[in-house]
Structure formats: C-alpha cells, structure tokens
Design an enzyme around this catalytic site. Structure first.
Site, PDB file in Angstrom:
ATOM      1  N   PHE A 135     -46.778  40.855  16.527  1.00  0.00           N
ATOM      2  CA  PHE A 135     -47.321  40.468  18.188  1.00  0.00           C
ATOM      3  C   PHE A 135     -47.952  39.442  18.501  1.00  0.00           C
ATOM      4  O   PHE A 135     -48.656  38.347  17.195  1.00  0.00           O
ATOM      5  CB  PHE A 135     -48.721  41.867  18.539  1.00  0.00           C
ATOM      6  CG  PHE A 135     -48.536  42.681  19.435  1.00  0.00           C
ATOM      7  CD1 PHE A 135     -46.192  43.212  19.358  1.00  0.00           C
ATOM      8  CD2 PHE A 135     -48.741  43.809  19.372  1.00  0.00           C
ATOM      9  CE1 PHE A 135     -46.071  44.568  19.925  1.00  0.00           C
ATOM     10  CE2 PHE A 135     -48.134  45.570  20.004  1.00  0.00           C
ATOM     11  CZ  PHE A 135     -46.711  45.734  19.709  1.00  0.00           C
ATOM     12  N   HIS A 141     -47.187  51.905   9.589  1.00  0.00           N
ATOM     13  CA  HIS A 141     -46.983  50.738   9.559  1.00  0.00           C
ATOM     14  C   HIS A 141     -48.950  50.436   9.804  1.00  0.00           C
ATOM     15  O   HIS A 141     -49.813  50.644  10.476  1.00  0.00           O
ATOM     16  CB  HIS A 141     -46.845  50.132  11.056  1.00  0.00           C
ATOM     17  CG  HIS A 141     -46.697  48.346  11.761  1.00  0.00           C
ATOM     18  ND1 HIS A 141     -47.434  47.693  10.743  1.00  0.00           N
ATOM     19  CD2 HIS A 141     -46.056  48.282  12.791  1.00  0.00           C
ATOM     20  CE1 HIS A 141     -47.121  46.501  11.483  1.00  0.00           C
ATOM     21  NE2 HIS A 141     -46.156  46.727  12.406  1.00  0.00           N
ATOM     22  N   LYS A 148     -41.358  51.222   6.741  1.00  0.00           N
ATOM     23  CA  LYS A 148     -42.154  51.646   7.204  1.00  0.00           C
ATOM     24  C   LYS A 148     -41.972  52.849   7.467  1.00  0.00           C
ATOM     25  O   LYS A 148     -42.673  54.278   7.919  1.00  0.00           O
ATOM     26  CB  LYS A 148     -42.810  50.531   8.325  1.00  0.00           C
ATOM     27  CG  LYS A 148     -43.212  49.229   8.260  1.00  0.00           C
ATOM     28  CD  LYS A 148     -43.179  48.972   9.761  1.00  0.00           C
ATOM     29  CE  LYS A 148     -44.437  47.420   8.993  1.00  0.00           C
ATOM     30  NZ  LYS A 148     -43.087  46.398   8.858  1.00  0.00           N
ATOM     31  N   HIS A 171     -38.821  44.091   9.024  1.00  0.00           N
ATOM     32  CA  HIS A 171     -40.320  44.430   9.360  1.00  0.00           C
ATOM     33  C   HIS A 171     -40.409  45.633  10.186  1.00  0.00           C
ATOM     34  O   HIS A 171     -40.618  46.357   9.885  1.00  0.00           O
ATOM     35  CB  HIS A 171     -40.203  43.174  10.816  1.00  0.00           C
ATOM     36  CG  HIS A 171     -41.819  43.244  11.282  1.00  0.00           C
ATOM     37  ND1 HIS A 171     -42.888  43.551  10.536  1.00  0.00           N
ATOM     38  CD2 HIS A 171     -41.925  42.976  12.372  1.00  0.00           C
ATOM     39  CE1 HIS A 171     -43.807  43.735  11.430  1.00  0.00           C
ATOM     40  NE2 HIS A 171     -43.858  43.722  12.675  1.00  0.00           N
ATOM     41  N   CYS A 185     -49.510  41.674  13.028  1.00  0.00           N
ATOM     42  CA  CYS A 185     -48.697  42.946  11.633  1.00  0.00           C
ATOM     43  C   CYS A 185     -47.840  41.680  11.659  1.00  0.00           C
ATOM     44  O   CYS A 185     -47.086  41.692   9.616  1.00  0.00           O
ATOM     45  CB  CYS A 185     -47.184  42.856  12.611  1.00  0.00           C
ATOM     46  SG  CYS A 185     -47.349  43.974  14.329  1.00  0.00           S
ATOM     47  N   GLU A 241     -34.178  42.134  15.585  1.00  0.00           N
ATOM     48  CA  GLU A 241     -34.603  41.852  13.391  1.00  0.00           C
ATOM     49  C   GLU A 241     -32.675  41.981  13.348  1.00  0.00           C
ATOM     50  O   GLU A 241     -32.391  41.052  12.548  1.00  0.00           O
ATOM     51  CB  GLU A 241     -35.483  42.642  13.220  1.00  0.00           C
ATOM     52  CG  GLU A 241     -35.787  42.907  11.965  1.00  0.00           C
ATOM     53  CD  GLU A 241     -36.586  43.243  11.042  1.00  0.00           C
ATOM     54  OE1 GLU A 241     -37.044  44.091  11.698  1.00  0.00           O
ATOM     55  OE2 GLU A 241     -37.366  42.555   9.889  1.00  0.00           O
TER      56      GLU A 241
END
Lengths: 85, 403
Positions: free
Chosen positions: B391, B332, B327, B295, B163, B306
């Site tokens: 990730f 995403h 998003k 994010h 990501c 976050e």
C-alpha cells in the site's frame, strides 16, 4: 498485610528474591533493581496502594520520594498513604 | 569490489509452524494455516478468520521480566532469530560484531500492546499505565532486542513500508553486505496485528475475505491476515565459505520502485519496473527465472495487476515459469510477509519443491499464469524472485540463485 510487608513483597518480586531476603537497610543496587526495575516497582506500588508517587526518572534525587533504601521507600510510601487519608 | 551475499541461517514462527522444517513441510503439503481467530471480542468483528500462530504460550519461552518488555511481534522475532543464528553458527565479537547489524521489517509495531493500553485508559478508565508500554510498542523494539541478545553493533534499524517492509529490509541488508559496509546482517521481518483494534481497522478497508484467501482464483474475495516472523542471516559469501558454513541460497539482486500514483491501488508499471530492476541488478536473464513467489494477496486488484506486470516483463517466458502465493496458507503477515515467503523461495532452490497456491477454484483470464494450483510440484529451478507490493505504491523485489 501492612505497608512494610506489601512494599517488601513488591521489591522482592522485582528482584526475584524471597520477601525474607529483602532487608530494610538494603539499597536498590544491593537488590539488583536497575532503573527499569525501579519504575516498574513504582508502578506496582501505585497500583497496590492507589497512590501517586512523585518520582521523576530524569532526576530521582530531585524528588521528595526517598529511594535510598528499602526502609526509606517503606517510610515514603507510608507517608503518601497517610496523606491520602 | 562488490561482495557476493549468501543466506546461512533461517528461522520462523507463523501459522504453518513454529520453525522452518515444519513450515516447509506444511507448504509442500499445501496445508492451510488459516482458521477461526481466537482473540478477545472476536464476536464484534465481521472478519473472524486469520493465520494465527497456534499453540503458543509466551511463558514457555520467556520469563516474566522479558514478557513485560516483549510485545508479541518482538517475541516472534526473537524466536525466529534464535533459529537463524543457531543454523548459521555465527557468534559476534570484536570487529565482526561492529560490522554486523539487524534490519527488520515491521508495520504495526506493538499493536497488541497499544490495543491493551488503550482499553485500559479508554474502556476501563484507568489513569495509570505500565511503565514499559513505549519500549514495548515501538517498531524498532524487535531490532534492538535482537541486537542486544547477539551483540550486533553495526547498522541496525526497522523498515516500515507496509506489505513490502521485510523485502525492503532484506534488500537493505543485501546492499550493505554487497557494498562492503557489513559482513553479516540479521534480517527479515515480523508482524502481530491480530488483535481486536488491528483487525477492526483492516475491516474498514473492505478488502478482507470472510472465508479464505484464494489468490489468482476467479472466486477470490480478499486477503486474510496472518502473524509471525521470518528471520535470516545474510553473510558475505567469502566469509561464509572460509568458515565452511552451510549456504541455503545466494541473494543476487534487488530492486525497489515507487508507483507515485495512489495510496492503495497498485500499478502495473511500478510492479513491472521493480521486477525488471531485480533481474537487471542480479544479472539474470528473464528465462533463468523458474519460480516467482507472488505478492498474491487474494484481492481483485493486486492479483490481476501482478499477473499483468509479470506478463509484461517476461513476455513469452511468463507461460513457462511458475508463480504461487503462499499467503493462501499462512495469510498476509504484512510487514513480515516477505520474510516468511522467502522460505518458499529457498525450498524451491534447495529442495526442488514449488509451494502451491491453495484455495484455487476457478481460472481468471486476467491471471492467466501457472499459479501451481492447490498441489505442490517438483521442479528444478536455478533462480527465483520474491515480489512485494505495498500500500502506498512501494515495491520491492528480491532475486535469489541456487547456492
């Protein structure tokens, strides 16, 4: 459609030409078919006739499959189809 | 001497639009591009929604021979690159070509090509496959086709950090120009994972929402996949000024960190170090940041982590700045997500419009920030950040300033 017509059609499609413009004495270079175009044509030939073409892109000259002209390719495909019975 | 770096071209195709103006208009309206997936075997999927690129016909843009070589992610990249190059007005020859390259983010590569090929050999039992499967599915195919199309002969490669891929890619492009290694870089990222095998794999992780992406909302229940591309032209500021190019924004800072902790769970410390690092690198004070493109995946873990990281870094200023996750609208885009999200940053700086977090229903005390819920806002901001936390614990944050 016989072998000659079918091979001609496949090469013509790859070269973006009409089948009538693909003459037996033409080479792949004449038709503007590069190495990627050649492997794609061989794939199409294998699919169309359900044969396995002994062609190694690492060394095209080393294999039995003659690609020096349209007529040579037609003849080689004809042999493979016959051999398959 | 460090060179300043500016953005002189932008292009995109994603669920919100097939170009930048349409995408920004959709973000400003808070429109949702997520809907029912239109892919083969969707009935066998548990997750049936996604941010799919609609009304897209590859034959409109590419000829048969190009389609034989271009996976969907490469097609998206080339379309976005054409827009970015057109806007920048740059052409590459001689020394400029040698000093300019392509760095793009991508995670799944030609997953559609792989999926179709596996169907052919496993499901249909075929023993012969099309000769271009490999050059079509390789993760660097998009980079190479962009380089070939525009004669970009300098440093070029694909970055794959899940990501965070496109943020890492754009960070590399920025650092290369700043250090004097390159004059211009085509950068950003793309992704196209919306095929049966791709979505099925994501289902397995049980982090996907079946109904909507609602970042920071107490009612959030997971992420939603998107697809598309975002591509930019980054250029040495002096070079851009000398030719009178239109400057969209300045890239001023970049930082990357690794959590070194867990393969899927995010870490507040890793995120906070990346955010603080980008501020430091860009010579920015905390209170200069007016907007953060989060994010914000819409998963329980990301959004609270976050939020905590932002609160830690910004202290009291965390309550003054705006932070939103687009998003919620485009989904995403995994390896391409930071690139599409950079468009929201440019809109904030240039147009003074802050894209909202849509689908927001209920405050979550663990995400107690101004997430610009549901409706876009007008605000003058001079500096922004874009977060990406992948990730594997790989974090990349970019800082931009108004041009």
């Amino acid at each position: 459609m016989n072998v000659a017509q079918q091979v001609t059609r496949i090469l013509a499609e790859q070269a973006l030409l009409e089948p009538g413009d693909v003459t037996p004495d033409a080479t792949l270079a004449d038709l503007g078919i590069d190495s990627l175009g050649l492997v794609e044509s061989i794939f199409a030939i294998e699919e169309a006739f359900d044969i396995s073409v002994p062609f190694n892109a690492n060394d095209p000259a080393e294999t039995d499959f003659d690609i020096s002209s349209v007529a040579a390719i037609i003849s080689a495909v004809g042999d493979l189809v016959k051999a398959q019975g | 001497m460090a060179q300043r770096v500016v953005i002189t071209g932008a292009g995109t195709i994603n669920a919100l639009g097939h170009n930048v103006p349409d995408t920004l208009a959709a973000m400003a309206e808070g429109r949702c591009g997520i809907g029912p997936l239109d892919i083969r075997d969707v009935d066998r999927l548990t997750v049936k929604i996604g941010g799919q690129v609609r009304d897209y016909h590859e034959e409109t843009h590419f000829n048969r021979q190009q389609i034989a070589l271009y996976d969907r992610f490469t097609q998206f990249t080339l379309l976005a690159a054409a827009q970015a190059m057109g806007q920048s007005g740059l052409t590459f020859a001689g020394q400029l070509a040698d000093r300019s390259g392509v760095i793009l983010g991508n995670s799944g590569g030609g997953l559609n090509t792989q999926d179709e090929n596996y169907r052919a050999v496993y499901e249909e039992g075929k023993n012969r496959v099309h000769p271009f499967i490999i050059p079509k599915l390789m993760n660097n195919a998009a980079v190479s086709h962009v380089a070939m199309q525009y004669n970009l002969r300098g440093p070029s490669f694909t970055v794959s950090t899940a990501c965070a891929s496109s943020n890492h890619a754009m960070g590399q492009a920025f650092l290369m120009i700043r250090s004097g290694m390159a004059t211009a870089m085509v950068t950003g990222g793309s992704e196209s994972m919306l095929c049966f095998g791709g979505v099925k794999a994501w289902e397995g992780l049980r982090v996907m929402s079946k109904d909507a992406c609602r970042p920071f909302s107490a009612t959030r229940n997971g992420m939603v996949q998107g697809e598309g591309a975002g591509v930019f032209v980054f250029e040495e500021r002096d070079h851009a000024m000398a030719r009178g190019a239109e400057i969209l924004a300045e890239v001023v800072g970049f930082a990357m960190t690794s959590d070194a902790a867990d393969i899927v769970m995010p870490s507040k410390q890793g995120a906070a170090r990346a955010i603080a690092g980008a501020l430091r690198d860009g010579g920015l004070n905390r209170d200069e940041i007016g907007y953060i493109n989060a994010h914000g995946t819409g998963t329980a873990a990301n959004d609270k982590t976050e939020s905590a990281a932002v609160a830690d870094v910004f202290g009291a200023h965390a309550d003054n700045l705006m932070i939103s996750s687009t998003k919620s609208m485009h989904g995403h885009l995994i390896g391409g997500t930071g690139a599409v999200e950079l468009l929201a940053c440019i809109m904030a700086l240039r147009d003074g419009i802050i894209a909202p977090t849509i689908g927001y229903e209920e405050p979550d005390p663990e995400c107690a920030l101004d997430v610009v819920p549901n409706v876009a806002r007008e605000a003058k901001v001079d500096a922004v950040l874009s977060n990406a936390f992948a990730f594997g614990g790989l974090n990349a944050v970019i800082a931009l300033r108004k041009a």
